[in-house]
Design an enzyme around this catalytic site. Structure first.
Site, PDB file in Angstrom:
ATOM      1  N   ASP A   1      -0.720  20.049  -0.369  1.00  0.00           N
ATOM      2  CA  ASP A   1       0.195  20.538  -1.396  1.00  0.00           C
ATOM      3  C   ASP A   1      -0.383  20.459  -2.807  1.00  0.00           C
ATOM      4  OD1 ASP A   1       0.242  17.779  -1.484  1.00  0.00           O
ATOM      5  OD2 ASP A   1       2.299  17.585  -0.787  1.00  0.00           O
TER       6      ASP A   1
ATOM      7  N   GLU B   1      10.605  18.943   1.805  1.00  0.00           N
ATOM      8  CA  GLU B   1      11.724  18.075   1.441  1.00  0.00           C
ATOM      9  C   GLU B   1      12.864  18.195   2.461  1.00  0.00           C
ATOM     10  OE1 GLU B   1      11.251  15.911  -0.770  1.00  0.00           O
ATOM     11  OE2 GLU B   1      11.096  16.674  -2.806  1.00  0.00           O
TER      12      GLU B   1
HETATM   13  C1  GLP Z   1       4.028  12.911  -2.562  1.00  0.00           C
HETATM   14  C2  GLP Z   1       3.125  13.879  -1.756  1.00  0.00           C
HETATM   15  C3  GLP Z   1       3.088  13.502  -0.303  1.00  0.00           C
HETATM   16  C4  GLP Z   1       2.906  12.001  -0.202  1.00  0.00           C
HETATM   17  C5  GLP Z   1       4.157  11.313  -0.663  1.00  0.00           C
HETATM   18  C6  GLP Z   1       4.063   9.807  -0.719  1.00  0.00           C
HETATM   19  O1  GLP Z   1       5.103  13.525  -3.182  1.00  0.00           O
HETATM   20  N1  GLP Z   1       3.472  15.244  -1.858  1.00  0.00           N
HETATM   21  O2  GLP Z   1       2.045  14.213   0.341  1.00  0.00           O
HETATM   22  O3  GLP Z   1       2.674  11.630   1.138  1.00  0.00           O
HETATM   23  O4  GLP Z   1       4.643  11.860  -1.861  1.00  0.00           O
HETATM   24  O5  GLP Z   1       3.309   9.377  -1.802  1.00  0.00           O
HETATM   25  P1  GLP Z   1       2.806   7.905  -1.990  1.00  0.00           P
HETATM   26  O6  GLP Z   1       1.739   7.689  -0.990  1.00  0.00           O
HETATM   27  O7  GLP Z   1       2.292   7.842  -3.396  1.00  0.00           O
HETATM   28  O8  GLP Z   1       3.978   7.015  -1.764  1.00  0.00           O
END
Ligand code: GLP
Length: 241
Positions: free
Chosen positions: A67, A142
């Site tokens: 993404d 989401e």
């Molecule tokens: C983000 C990304 C995801 C990620 C998630 C968790 O928004 N788009 O791909 O897995 O949130 O992030 P984190 O590892 O910083 O908790």
């Protein structure tokens, strides 16, 4: 689903790196699906170390990221382009034209379609690495009453904007929209590796692993995939029955 519960973030990072390393050793031209966020950072550091020690070769590896935020330039410090290059890609011998990250500028519909075509042309993803949002999102898919299969534009939920505001100087600066690989490319990956660390992920992990399969917890759909490995630390595993 194979579940590995490890003691802490350090163990999670080295186990995840070993998992990815064995994939590359067994198939040097692996197509990897890559994730951003704080969770895989330690794994990327370990992979860079293995490369520096001559234990891994990325020269035939192809990557597709999950993404990107809409509207941030690729050199914006919070863009996923910047994240991937500074934390991983610039430190290994991957070919520049083997790197694919969704474009968060221009015609998203068109670039989304091109992205999906490129994944198909490459032969599909061999190993998709995933983090998880505290609301159960994967990539930027989401919670919703429907989930998209193709790479698409996403309106981020309040919860995600709040969670990701820790990387920006204020909540207002967090982009409201993103482009994300859809559930199709994720579910069609040959293998999936899901990582989670810390108590804030405990509920999402419990629902992903043993909750109802529902689009309001996108990660719960992974229960339908035949080759998912989950590596979580004790804190994130706390609510699994
Ligand atoms: C983000 C990304 C995801 C990620 C998630 C968790 O928004 N788009 O791909 O897995 O949130 O992030 P984190 O590892 O910083 O908790």
């Amino acid at each position: 689903m194979r579940l590995h519960i490890v003691k802490d973030y350090e163990q999670l990072s080295s186990k995840a790196a070993s998992f990815v390393a064995s994939q590359i050793i067994m198939k040097p031209d692996s197509i990897l699906g890559l994730a951003t966020g704080s969770t895989p950072l330690g794994m990327y550091q370990n992979l860079v170390k293995l490369y520096q020690e001559d234990m891994l070769d990325f020269s035939e590896v192809v990557t597709f990221n999950l993404d990107e935020y809409l509207g941030l330039d690729t050199d914006h410090p919070q863009s996923y382009h910047y994240y991937m290059h500074t934390n991983f890609l610039d430190h290994v011998n991957i070919l520049r034209n083997a790197i694919h990250i969704p474009t968060g500028n221009g015609d998203i519909n068109k670039s989304g379609k091109e992205y999906d075509r490129a994944i198909l042309k490459a032969g599909g993803i061999d190993l998709q690495i995933l983090g998880i949002g505290s609301n159960g999102h994967i990539g930027f898919n989401e919670p919703d009453h429907i989930l998209k299969t193709e790479t698409h534009m996403v309106r981020l939920t309040k919860e995600t904007i709040e969670a990701n505001s820790r990387f920006f100087s204020s909540r207002e600066e967090v982009p409201r929209e993103a482009i994300s690989m859809g559930m199709g490319s994720i579910m069609q990956s040959k293998k999936i590796l899901l990582l989670a660390s810390g108590e804030s992920k405990a509920q999402a992990i419990a629902r992903a692993v043993s909750g109802e399969i529902t689009t309001v917890v996108p990660a719960s759909l992974l229960q339908l995939h035949s080759d998912v490995t989950i590596i979580v630390d004790e804190e994130a595993a706390k609510l699994i029955n």
